[in-house]
Design a protein around this motif. Structure first.
Motif, PDB file in Angstrom:
ATOM      1  N   ALA A 172      46.440  70.756  28.742  1.00  0.00           N
ATOM      2  CA  ALA A 172      46.869  72.157  28.664  1.00  0.00           C
ATOM      3  C   ALA A 172      46.283  72.825  27.431  1.00  0.00           C
ATOM      4  CB  ALA A 172      48.394  72.225  28.638  1.00  0.00           C
ATOM      5  N   SER A 173      46.362  74.136  27.396  1.00  0.00           N
ATOM      6  CA  SER A 173      45.843  74.895  26.267  1.00  0.00           C
ATOM      7  C   SER A 173      46.571  74.520  24.976  1.00  0.00           C
ATOM      8  CB  SER A 173      46.014  76.396  26.538  1.00  0.00           C
ATOM      9  OG  SER A 173      45.606  77.164  25.429  1.00  0.00           O
ATOM     10  N   ASP A 268      40.860  72.319  31.346  1.00  0.00           N
ATOM     11  CA  ASP A 268      42.323  72.440  31.310  1.00  0.00           C
ATOM     12  C   ASP A 268      42.976  71.708  32.476  1.00  0.00           C
ATOM     13  OD1 ASP A 268      41.717  74.046  33.451  1.00  0.00           O
ATOM     14  OD2 ASP A 268      42.649  75.870  32.652  1.00  0.00           O
ATOM     15  N   ARG A 269      42.142  71.028  33.295  1.00  0.00           N
ATOM     16  CA  ARG A 269      42.692  70.289  34.438  1.00  0.00           C
ATOM     17  C   ARG A 269      41.789  69.096  34.743  1.00  0.00           C
ATOM     18  NH1 ARG A 269      41.743  75.683  37.660  1.00  0.00           N
ATOM     19  NH2 ARG A 269      42.121  76.298  35.511  1.00  0.00           N
ATOM     20  N   ARG A 295      50.769  66.978  26.148  1.00  0.00           N
ATOM     21  CA  ARG A 295      51.493  67.758  25.139  1.00  0.00           C
ATOM     22  C   ARG A 295      52.096  66.797  24.124  1.00  0.00           C
ATOM     23  NH1 ARG A 295      52.727  70.872  29.846  1.00  0.00           N
ATOM     24  NH2 ARG A 295      52.121  73.055  29.587  1.00  0.00           N
ATOM     25  N   GLN A 330      55.365  73.178  22.910  1.00  0.00           N
ATOM     26  CA  GLN A 330      54.300  73.258  23.899  1.00  0.00           C
ATOM     27  C   GLN A 330      52.954  72.706  23.434  1.00  0.00           C
ATOM     28  OE1 GLN A 330      54.666  74.228  27.266  1.00  0.00           O
ATOM     29  NE2 GLN A 330      56.725  73.788  26.511  1.00  0.00           N
ATOM     30  N   ASN A 331      52.521  73.072  22.227  1.00  0.00           N
ATOM     31  CA  ASN A 331      51.192  72.635  21.810  1.00  0.00           C
ATOM     32  C   ASN A 331      51.020  72.677  20.296  1.00  0.00           C
ATOM     33  OD1 ASN A 331      50.193  75.385  21.070  1.00  0.00           O
ATOM     34  ND2 ASN A 331      50.401  75.761  23.260  1.00  0.00           N
ATOM     35  N   ASP A 384      55.898  72.991  34.999  1.00  0.00           N
ATOM     36  CA  ASP A 384      54.915  73.434  33.999  1.00  0.00           C
ATOM     37  C   ASP A 384      54.564  72.305  33.044  1.00  0.00           C
ATOM     38  OD1 ASP A 384      54.777  75.049  30.977  1.00  0.00           O
ATOM     39  OD2 ASP A 384      53.417  75.644  32.589  1.00  0.00           O
ATOM     40  N   ASN A 387      52.346  69.993  34.850  1.00  0.00           N
ATOM     41  CA  ASN A 387      51.214  70.673  35.495  1.00  0.00           C
ATOM     42  C   ASN A 387      51.217  70.446  37.013  1.00  0.00           C
ATOM     43  OD1 ASN A 387      48.950  72.328  35.443  1.00  0.00           O
ATOM     44  ND2 ASN A 387      47.525  70.615  35.240  1.00  0.00           N
TER      45      ASN A 387
END
Length: 466
Positions: A172-173, A268-269, A295, A330-331, A384, A387
């Protein structure tokens, strides 16, 4: 030279080779070669796969060169036409490592312009476009990134010499993909200064390609990228739907891989989820190692905060570190942003960095509102985090990742909502009362025995409470 003349001479070459290698070697490796053409002293032969090309180059080059000299004359240059895609009959032409052909012209890309082959900088003049702030020393290791980091360090020691080629990093970002990719490039430049290393975003690659088409310099563009020893391309998902760019990158990828050059790609995937990307590219992305940057879990978030504050000469109370790590889940990018915000508030308003200030900053920066937890918010948060598309948990799919998300959603719904198990089952996948009970027991048991899973659950629940 006519086709018949070429065939006749090639048969003479084969006669010479047959006399100098074993029958098993000749039958396995030389009987599958076909002469294509000879022009300007360059003989082009077709081989059926990259594997055949690599074997001939590594084991039979001397006898091939001797045969060419004897039959075609001294100075004959050898080229291979390698069948890289049998289904679409696509080939890649490559010079033999022992050929006497001149070197490929090289150029450095500048801004958005497509490379021009005329400039041909030396290795030390090529701008690798790396960010010197992104290095291994400040990339904090944890369970969520250990595999990708270890692979990156292995590559940096000896590029293209491990099974990790290509290295495909996804996540993920904000989880550190760009940081890690840059760190690999920086370490390669440190350990192997002679290597041509280039970091470029997929978007910039596409812009350069479009410019090269407009300026009729596509060959220069391709030749430049074929001259790179370690090519790092960030955000590969940006190439989705760009058929011509994908086709050009496919040939560049093949050339670099066949010539034992290192490729590092981020997205991102994972490859399997990259839509509007040619299947032949997706297949090649899986040739090496596909590694996820997850994450950061609670423990890693704390270590990142400690490392960042220490490097910046700051000292945050441990309860502030704990609070930030528990509420910013989240990140990595969000964690670093909170540190900057705390320092700004402390300096401008003359406030001490404590738990109260941390709460204030996080509430403002993340629009932190104590929203009521609903079954919809639980499903959204869990999907989320892993993913997974929300609609997939309502299907009959028995894929492990979907079953797990479905069970976690049921467990959290039972924990946080005053719903009966029947009502939860009706909301989530139209399951029955027994399925929900089983899901809750499975999740509860896994929390007890799996530390990584427990950390994931803590992250998800922290996000629900924000």
């Amino acid at each position: 030279m006519t086709g018949n003349e070429l065939t006749t001479k090639w048969e003479l070459c084969l006669d010479f080779i047959r006399d100098n290698v074993s029958k098993s070697v000749f039958d396995a490796w030389f009987s599958v070669i076909n002469p294509v053409q000879i022009e300007n002293g360059e003989l082009l032969i077709q081989v059926p796969s990259p594997f055949v090309y690599e074997y001939l180059e590594q084991n039979c080059l001397d006898v091939i060169k001797a045969a060419l000299t004897k039959i075609f004359g001294k100075g004959t240059k050898l080229m291979y036409s390698i069948l890289t895609d049998k289904e679409n009959n696509i080939t890649q032409d490559i010079s033999s490592a022992g050929a006497t052909t001149g070197k490929i012209k090289e150029a450095e890309p500048i801004g958005n312009k497509a490379p021009q082959a005329a400039s041909a900088p030396l290795v030390q003049d090529l701008n690798p476009m790396l960010d010197p702030n992104y290095i291994f020393e400040n990339f904090v290791e944890g369970t969520s990134n250990k595999l990708a980091r270890t692979a990156g360090e292995t590559i940096a020691l000896n590029p293209a010499s491990s099974a990790f080629n290509p290295l495909f990093i996804y996540g993920a970002s904000g989880v550190g993909k760009t940081h890690l990719a840059n760190a690999i490039g920086m370490k390669v430049k440190e350990l192997h200064p002679e290597k041509r290393v280039l970091y470029v975003s997929a978007h910039l690659f596409m812009v350069q390609y479009v410019d090269s088409v407009k300026n009729n310099t596509t060959n220069d563009f391709i030749h430049f990228y074929q001259s790179i020893d370690v090519l790092i391309i960030d955000d590969m998902q940006e190439m989705a739907g760009q058929t011509k760019t994908q086709n050009t990158f496919f040939h560049i990828f093949n050339y670099l891989h066949l010539n034992h050059k290192q490729l590092i790609l981020t997205s991102d995937r994972p490859p399997k989820d990259m839509k509007d990307l040619e299947e032949r590219l997706i297949t090649r992305f899986k040739w090496g190692l596909v590694a996820e940057l997850e994450r950061p879990d609670l423990s890693l978030r704390k270590e990142i905060l400690r490392d960042k504050t220490k490097r910046d000469g700051l000292k945050f109370p441990e309860n502030v570190i704990d609070y930030i790590a528990g509420n910013v889940t989240q990140n990595v990018r969000d964690l670093e942003g909170i540190i900057v915000s705390l320092m700004a508030h402390s300096t401008i308003y003359g406030k001490e960095i404590d738990l109260n200030l941390a709460r204030e900053v996080i509430e403002k920066s993340q629009h932190h509102e104590q929203k009521p937890i609903t079954i919809e918010s639980i499903i959204s948060k869990v999907c989320d985090y892993y993913n997974i598309e929300e609609q997939s948990i309502h299907t009959k799919s028995r894929k492990h990742e979907i079953v797990q998300v479905r069970q976690i959603s049921m467990y959290l719904a039972k924990k946080y909502l005053d719903y009966s198990t029947s009502k939860i089952g009706a909301y989530i996948g139209k399951r029955d009362h027994a399925t929900v009970l089983h899901a809750c027991n499975m999740v509860r048991d896994q929390i007890q025995v799996d530390k990584n899973f427990k950390a994931d659950m803590e992250n998800i629940e922290s996000g629900l409470r924000c």
